[in-house]
Design a protein around this motif. Structure first.
Motif, PDB file in Angstrom:
ATOM      1  N   ALA A 138       0.909  -1.303   0.086  1.00  0.00           N
ATOM      2  CA  ALA A 138      -0.044   0.065  -0.062  1.00  0.00           C
ATOM      3  C   ALA A 138       0.908   1.231   0.120  1.00  0.00           C
ATOM      4  CB  ALA A 138      -0.851   0.018   1.385  1.00  0.00           C
ATOM      5  N   LYS A 139       1.996   1.210   0.851  1.00  0.00           N
ATOM      6  CA  LYS A 139       2.747   2.459   0.797  1.00  0.00           C
ATOM      7  C   LYS A 139       3.522   2.645  -0.495  1.00  0.00           C
ATOM      8  CE  LYS A 139       6.279   3.964   4.029  1.00  0.00           C
ATOM      9  NZ  LYS A 139       7.123   3.646   5.126  1.00  0.00           N
ATOM     10  N   THR A 144       4.147   5.836  -5.646  1.00  0.00           N
ATOM     11  CA  THR A 144       4.342   5.862  -6.979  1.00  0.00           C
ATOM     12  C   THR A 144       3.625   6.999  -7.572  1.00  0.00           C
ATOM     13  OG1 THR A 144       4.836   3.612  -6.787  1.00  0.00           O
ATOM     14  CG2 THR A 144       4.301   4.384  -9.159  1.00  0.00           C
ATOM     15  N   PRO A 145       4.282   7.745  -8.275  1.00  0.00           N
ATOM     16  CA  PRO A 145       3.531   9.058  -9.137  1.00  0.00           C
ATOM     17  C   PRO A 145       2.751   8.138 -10.458  1.00  0.00           C
ATOM     18  CG  PRO A 145       5.736   9.138  -9.508  1.00  0.00           C
ATOM     19  CD  PRO A 145       5.739   7.955  -8.340  1.00  0.00           C
ATOM     20  N   PRO A 146       1.761   8.842 -10.530  1.00  0.00           N
ATOM     21  CA  PRO A 146       0.989   8.474 -11.845  1.00  0.00           C
ATOM     22  C   PRO A 146       1.721   8.257 -13.265  1.00  0.00           C
ATOM     23  CG  PRO A 146      -0.113  10.280 -11.234  1.00  0.00           C
ATOM     24  CD  PRO A 146       0.898   9.937 -10.249  1.00  0.00           C
TER      25      PRO A 146
END
Length: 166
Positions: A138-139, A144-146
């Motif tokens: 989840a972290k 993570t950028p799109p």
């Protein structure tokens, strides 16, 4: 005076003659400590230490031994050519929960010095590991950028034609 000079020359010569090689003279490890991170109890992972022969003679690993029965290992058996690499692998059994530092001793032919390499990490129970893995996943997703949107070929052509009209 001649005797003193002769004795000093003999001592100097014998010092160079009997000088021992050290591990640093013949071998270079990529790393001497490998951190395995977090492991699930009873789910061992293998690590590989890479060693490069930095001498001008073939390098022979005489022995690579774990210091306890909870780690098994293997190593390159044939001589390692000058400039070439070999390996020493280890697998920690991860039977007990908690932090671990496990050592392997490495003996090279022609060198009296024993080199110690280490694997380290933390073992979690299966239940705690599964929780930890979910939290980490989840972290990672949150951090993570799109991905940038790539224009399609059709969109790129229409943008070019619009720009050329202006």
């Amino acid at each position: 005076m001649k005797k003193l000079s002769l004795v000093l020359t003999a001592i100097t010569f014998s010092t160079f003659l009997f000088a021992q090689k050290s591990v640093a003279d013949i071998a270079k490890f990529e790393t001497e400590v490998i951190n395995q991170g977090t492991l699930k109890q009873n789910d061992p992972k293998e690590v590989k230490f890479i060693v490069t022969n930095i001498s001008k003679e073939p390098l022979i690993i005489e022995q690579a031994s774990p210091t306890c029965g909870c780690t098994i290992g293997d190593y390159t058996k044939p001589p390692i050519a000058p400039g070439a690499t070999g390996f020493i692998s280890a697998r920690f059994n991860a039977a007990n929960v908690g932090h671990f530092d496990k050592h392997l001793t490495v003996k090279f032919a022609g060198v009296d010095e024993i080199k110690t390499i280490t694997i380290t990490g933390d073992v979690l129970s299966a239940e705690d590991y599964d929780k930890w893995a979910l939290e980490n996943e989840a972290k990672k997703k949150a951090d993570t950028p799109p991905a940038p949107v790539k224009p399609s070929a059709k969109t790129a052509k229409s943008t070019k034609s619009t720009l050329s009209k202006n």
